[in-house]
Design a protein around this motif. Structure first.
Motif, short mmCIF file in Angstrom:
data_model
loop_
_atom_site.label_atom_id
_atom_site.label_comp_id
_atom_site.label_asym_id
_atom_site.label_seq_id
_atom_site.Cartn_x
_atom_site.Cartn_y
_atom_site.Cartn_z
N GLY A 48 28.54 -24.83 -17.16
CA GLY A 48 28.03 -24.11 -18.31
C GLY A 48 27.20 -22.90 -17.96
N GLN A 49 26.87 -22.71 -16.68
CA GLN A 49 26.10 -21.55 -16.26
C GLN A 49 27.02 -20.38 -15.94
OE1 GLN A 49 23.68 -22.88 -12.93
NE2 GLN A 49 21.84 -22.79 -14.19
N GLN A 50 26.54 -19.18 -16.24
CA GLN A 50 27.25 -17.95 -15.89
C GLN A 50 26.57 -17.37 -14.64
OE1 GLN A 50 29.87 -16.70 -17.73
NE2 GLN A 50 30.22 -14.93 -16.42
N ALA A 51 27.12 -17.67 -13.48
CA ALA A 51 26.55 -17.20 -12.22
C ALA A 51 27.10 -15.83 -11.88
CB ALA A 51 26.85 -18.18 -11.10
N THR A 52 26.27 -15.00 -11.29
CA THR A 52 26.67 -13.66 -10.87
C THR A 52 26.32 -13.46 -9.40
OG1 THR A 52 24.55 -12.72 -11.59
CG2 THR A 52 26.37 -12.71 -13.19
N ALA A 53 26.96 -12.49 -8.79
CA ALA A 53 26.69 -12.18 -7.38
C ALA A 53 27.23 -10.81 -7.07
CB ALA A 53 27.31 -13.22 -6.46
N SER A 54 26.59 -10.16 -6.13
CA SER A 54 27.06 -8.87 -5.60
C SER A 54 27.53 -9.07 -4.18
CB SER A 54 25.93 -7.83 -5.64
OG SER A 54 25.49 -7.61 -6.97
N GLY A 55 28.58 -8.39 -3.81
CA GLY A 55 29.11 -8.52 -2.47
C GLY A 55 29.96 -7.33 -2.09
N SER A 56 30.75 -7.51 -1.08
CA SER A 56 31.63 -6.46 -0.58
C SER A 56 33.03 -7.03 -0.42
CB SER A 56 31.13 -5.91 0.76
OG SER A 56 29.80 -5.44 0.65
N THR A 57 34.02 -6.19 -0.61
CA THR A 57 35.39 -6.63 -0.39
C THR A 57 35.56 -7.04 1.06
OG1 THR A 57 36.00 -4.31 -0.01
CG2 THR A 57 36.38 -5.20 -2.22
N GLY A 58 36.17 -8.19 1.24
CA GLY A 58 36.30 -8.76 2.57
C GLY A 58 35.33 -9.91 2.80
N ASP A 59 34.28 -10.02 1.97
CA ASP A 59 33.34 -11.13 2.10
C ASP A 59 33.91 -12.38 1.42
OD1 ASP A 59 31.60 -9.46 3.35
OD2 ASP A 59 30.31 -9.14 1.61
N TYR A 60 33.45 -13.54 1.87
CA TYR A 60 33.73 -14.81 1.21
C TYR A 60 32.50 -15.18 0.38
CZ TYR A 60 37.87 -15.59 4.10
OH TYR A 60 39.10 -15.49 4.70
N LEU A 61 32.71 -15.42 -0.90
CA LEU A 61 31.64 -15.82 -1.81
C LEU A 61 31.83 -17.28 -2.17
CD1 LEU A 61 31.60 -12.69 -4.17
CD2 LEU A 61 30.30 -13.07 -2.05
N TYR A 62 30.77 -18.09 -2.00
CA TYR A 62 30.84 -19.54 -2.20
C TYR A 62 29.82 -19.99 -3.24
CZ TYR A 62 33.74 -20.20 1.99
OH TYR A 62 34.75 -20.18 2.93
N TRP A 63 30.26 -20.88 -4.12
CA TRP A 63 29.39 -21.61 -5.04
C TRP A 63 29.77 -23.08 -4.98
CZ3 TRP A 63 31.75 -16.99 -6.20
CH2 TRP A 63 30.93 -15.93 -6.56
N GLN A 64 28.88 -23.94 -5.47
CA GLN A 64 29.20 -25.37 -5.58
C GLN A 64 28.69 -25.89 -6.91
OE1 GLN A 64 26.82 -28.14 -3.16
NE2 GLN A 64 25.79 -26.36 -2.26
N PHE A 65 29.42 -26.87 -7.48
CA PHE A 65 29.06 -27.44 -8.77
C PHE A 65 29.43 -28.92 -8.77
CE2 PHE A 65 33.49 -26.26 -9.18
CZ PHE A 65 34.06 -27.28 -9.92
N PRO A 66 28.78 -29.74 -9.60
CA PRO A 66 29.10 -31.17 -9.68
C PRO A 66 30.14 -31.45 -10.75
CG PRO A 66 27.09 -30.76 -10.89
CD PRO A 66 27.56 -29.42 -10.38
N ALA A 67 30.95 -32.47 -10.52
CA ALA A 67 31.93 -32.92 -11.52
C ALA A 67 32.01 -34.44 -11.47
CB ALA A 67 33.30 -32.30 -11.27
N ASP A 68 32.12 -35.05 -12.63
CA ASP A 68 32.13 -36.51 -12.73
C ASP A 68 33.51 -36.99 -13.14
OD1 ASP A 68 31.17 -39.04 -12.58
OD2 ASP A 68 30.02 -38.98 -14.44
#
Length: 263
Positions: free
Chosen positions: A54-74
């Motif tokens: 339910g959260q709207q996460a944002t991030a800045s990066g560069s092309t070629g970078d790997y962007l990682y997030w993690q979330f829980p699921a039941d």
């Protein structure tokens, strides 16, 4: 008349019992409360930024970078991951292909039921939208299977097949996870002892020590109750009514009258 009254009462009972099951099938956004949405992403599984559903996460990066997030699921949830990448309006030498991957707590790549997981953008495109709807999370699975299980899930967003001239261009990404509660139709006979949550989530930068911290995101443990119990009870009531009706139809009008022979 007794059978008609019994059938009417049973119909009312079935309507009342089925209403929770219908409610369980409604979409669930799993709001995260008043906590602030993250504004950065990790660069590996170990440093993946924690987000709630339910959260709207944002991030800045560069092309070629790997962007990682993690979330829980039941168990019983069917998560849908959506990502939007805002591309620079100029300086791109050609098309770009962006890819959204989702991994479970064992870092096994999970297949998407549907959704545009990989997209190639035109040179002048301002943004690209990606989506991945996972299979329903199961409470238990065989060790050889690749079924999604309760616990932590990782999101990886990156550009693939880039030319050298496009590496390092600034981009902005938005990620959101929502789930639909499937309910008892996805329930199985079994459960995990513990959800698949990594012991080491990331290293705390605010702490004086560099000791790894445990993941603070865990799915709500599923209880023993599910709407399978409702439908099981409904099936039992229907079977009992079928037995009563069959008995009433086959027993006849009662014992035959005794008529003396030869009369």
């Amino acid at each position: 008349m007794r059978i008609a009254r019994a059938l009417t009462a049973t119909a009312l009972l079935l309507g009342a019992a089925a209403s929770p099951a219908v409610a369980d099938a409604s979409p669930s956004a799993s709001p995260s409360g008043d906590s602030a949405a993250p504004t950065s992403a990790g660069t590996s599984f170990r440093t993946a930024t924690e987000i709630e559903q339910g959260q709207q996460a944002t991030a800045s990066g560069s092309t070629g970078d790997y962007l990682y997030w993690q979330f829980p699921a039941d168990a019983g949830q069917r998560p849908t991951v959506k990502a939007t990448v805002k591309l620079p309006s100029s300086s791109r030498s050609g098309t770009q292909t962006w890819q959204l991957d989702v991994y479970d707590g064992l870092r096994r790549r999970q297949a998407c039921q549907y959704g545009a997981q990989t997209r190639t953008t035109a040179q002048g495109a301002a943004s690209v939208d990606l989506a991945c709807t996972l299979r329903t999370v199961r409470a238990w699975s065989e060790t050889w299977a690749n079924d999604p299980l309760p616990g932590t899930y990782y999101i990886r967003l990156t550009a693939v097949g880039l030319g050298t001239a496009d590496l390092g261009l600034p981009v902005n990404a938005e990620v959101r996870v929502d789930s639909k509660d499937i309910g008892g139709s996805a329930a199985v006979d079994g459960s995990l002892g513990q959800p698949l949550v990594p012991g080491i989530a990331q290293k705390s930068s605010d702490s004086a020590s560099d000791a790894p911290t445990l993941s603070s995101l865990k799915p709500d443990t599923s209880g023993w109750w599910s709407d399978r119990w409702v439908w099981t009870a409904i099936g039992g009531v229907l079977a009992a009514l079928a037995g009563i009706g069959g008995h009433a139809l086959t027993r006849g009008s009662g014992r035959p009258s005794r008529v003396p022979p030869g009369v």
